[in-house]
Design an enzyme around this catalytic site. Structure first.
Site, PDB file in Angstrom:
ATOM      1  CB  CYS A  78      -0.998  -0.016   1.154  1.00 38.23           C
ATOM      2  SG  CYS A  78      -2.323   1.169   0.917  1.00 38.23           S
ATOM      3  CG  HIS A 181      -3.980  -3.468   2.447  1.00 41.81           C
ATOM      4  ND1 HIS A 181      -3.047  -3.051   3.362  1.00 41.81           N
ATOM      5  CD2 HIS A 181      -4.566  -2.342   1.968  1.00 41.81           C
ATOM      6  CE1 HIS A 181      -3.068  -1.731   3.445  1.00 41.81           C
ATOM      7  NE2 HIS A 181      -3.974  -1.274   2.608  1.00 41.81           N
ATOM      8  CD  GLU A 183      -1.910  -6.213   4.765  1.00 41.53           C
ATOM      9  OE1 GLU A 183      -1.452  -6.583   3.675  1.00 41.53           O
ATOM     10  OE2 GLU A 183      -2.071  -5.009   5.067  1.00 41.53           O
TER      11      GLU A 183
END
Lengths: 201, 251
Positions: A78, A181, A183
């Site tokens: 990001c 992202h 994650e």
């Protein structure tokens, strides 16, 4: 060990949680020595370009990141992807880490909802080892209002949002940048992180 | 192409999932961490925890729920309910939330939106709104779980919060909530026309077609539902399959 660079920006614990879940050894750190000794580096980040660069400078991390990212796998996520570039234009022009040629500019689209928030489908461009083995229809999670302006030769994947928005950039060597992202991108994101860990020599 | 999001919402009190129908008649239905994992497997694009814990002292319980969920579920997590201060934002984000939803407190103290956006970024500031129709194309904003009319014009309010730096709006219709007669399309469209930040539709869905309809008839980028999902009437997967069959982009 993967060093997750802790420079006071964003939700670094999410990255740590995902790596723990994948049983990949990692450590949150802002210590240049730990970063030098790590096998790979992840630079997370949420926030604004100039404040992130300021935070990196204050912690004397700019040079170490520039040097170490040439030697071992490096993944910016990001905002951590955006500061990879030479220059950002969020609020004010600001120099980035300059790991990949290019800049970061406001998504210019009068009819679009900004931020670009939600799940968008990856369209693949140049070959990129950390995108291997993903389903053809792979959606990943984005939330950003600025986007990279980068040459095609560094563009590993993009998504369609009014225009081609760079999603994954790759210098062809050790430096990766994900605008999304991983994650927070479910199984697809976990696979990308696993692939990244797999690059550790 | 950006997919539309399907978001299950878990109302949580003292660490347990509940669902209020029209904000009344609350009953327990399970462990939030477990339910979040179930929804994740079903393909939920995001998960919302709405904390209705009455006592401020017990708020730590909610943070534990968030912390545990964030270790197991890798999609965005939003936490709302009882957020009053920048410290609440910080604690919630540190526990692993990606976004914090603020409702009543934003109306009473709009500066909270600006401060939170400045410190943590607009991307994590979601403003929840409960609104009710007062005349054709006119709605007012309520606080305290839909109990108190603030006589604040909805459209005026969404303009304000966008200017203050909110990253997203979650719009709940008090008229539609609990009726199962579908989302409040006129109200949603009015808000989507007024702002350029994402709008989540909330309140009123009762059948699978309500989801495709809200995406076909309004600019909402996400749809949120609670009881429909956790009483097992529909799965997130079924809703997404249905929307895909209507050529709506879904993850």
């Amino acid at each position: 060990m993967i060093a997750i660079v802790d420079y006071g920006a964003g939700n670094i614990f999410s990255v740590k949680n995902a790596l723990d879940y994948l049983e990949m050894e990692s450590e949150l750190t802002s210590d240049p020595n730990r970063i030098q000794n790590a096998d790979a580096i992840i630079l997370p980040g949420v926030g604004a370009f100039p404040s992130a660069m300021k935070a990196l400078k204050e912690r004397k991390l700019v040079k170490v990141l520039q040097e170490e990212s040439k030697k071992k796998p490096f993944l910016g996520i990001c905002l951590g992807m955006q500061v990879i570039f030479e220059k950002g234009f969020e609020f004010e022009p600001c120099d980035g880490l300059g790991l990949i040629p290019g800049s970061v500019e406001k998504i210019d689209a009068p009819d679009l909802i900004i931020p670009h928030m939600g799940w968008n489908k990856l369209e693949y461009n140049i070959d990129c080892p950390i995108l291997h083995g993903l389903p053809e229809e792979s959606y990943v999670y984005f939330v950003h209002s600025y986007a990279a302006v980068v040459k095609d030769e560094y563009l590993a994947a993009y998504v369609e949002y009014g225009t081609k928005v760079p999603a994954m950039v790759y210098d062809g060597n050790t430096v990766f940048g994900a605008q999304f992202h991983p994650e927070k991108s479910g199984d697809v994101g976990l696979q990308i992180l696993k692939n990244f860990g797999g690059l550790i020599k | 192409m950006l997919a539309k999001r399907i978001i299950p919402c878990l109302d949580v009190r003292d660490g347990k999932v509940v669902k209020g129908v029209k904000f009344e008649g609350i009953r327990d239905v399970g462990d939030p961490v477990e339910l979040a994992q179930v929804y994740n497997k079903q393909g939920a694009d995001e998960i919302v925890f709405y904390d209705i814990t009455a006592s401020y002292e017990k708020r730590g319980v909610m943070l534990d729920v968030v912390r545990e969920t964030a270790k197991k579920v890798f999609v965005p997590l939003t936490v709302g309910g009882g957020i009053k201060s920048i410290d609440d934002f910080r604690d919630t984000l540190r526990a692993g939330a990606d976004k914090v939803s603020v409702n009543s407190q934003a109306v009473q103290n709009p500066e909270l939106i600006r401060k939170a956006a400045d410190i943590f970024g607009s991307q994590c500031v979601c403003v929840g709104i409960d609104a009710k129709k007062v005349a054709d194309n006119k709605w007012t904003v309520y606080i305290n779980g839909g109990r108190k009319d603030m006589h604040l014009d909805l459209i005026e309010w969404v303009h304000t919060i966008e200017k203050l730096g909110a990253g997203e709006i979650c719009l709940n219709s008090i008229d539609a909530d609990g009726t199962k007669e579908g989302f409040d399309l006129p109200m949603l469209q009015a808000v989507c026309n007024a702002v350029s930040i994402p709008v989540i539709a909330s309140g009123g869905c009762g059948k699978i077609e309500d989801f495709s309809t809200v995406f076909e008839k309004t600019g909402a980028t996400a749809a949120l539902a609670a009881s429909l999902f956790h009483f097992g009437e529909l799965t997130v997967g079924e809703v997404k399959q249905h929307c895909r069959s209507h050529n709506i982009a879904m993850r």
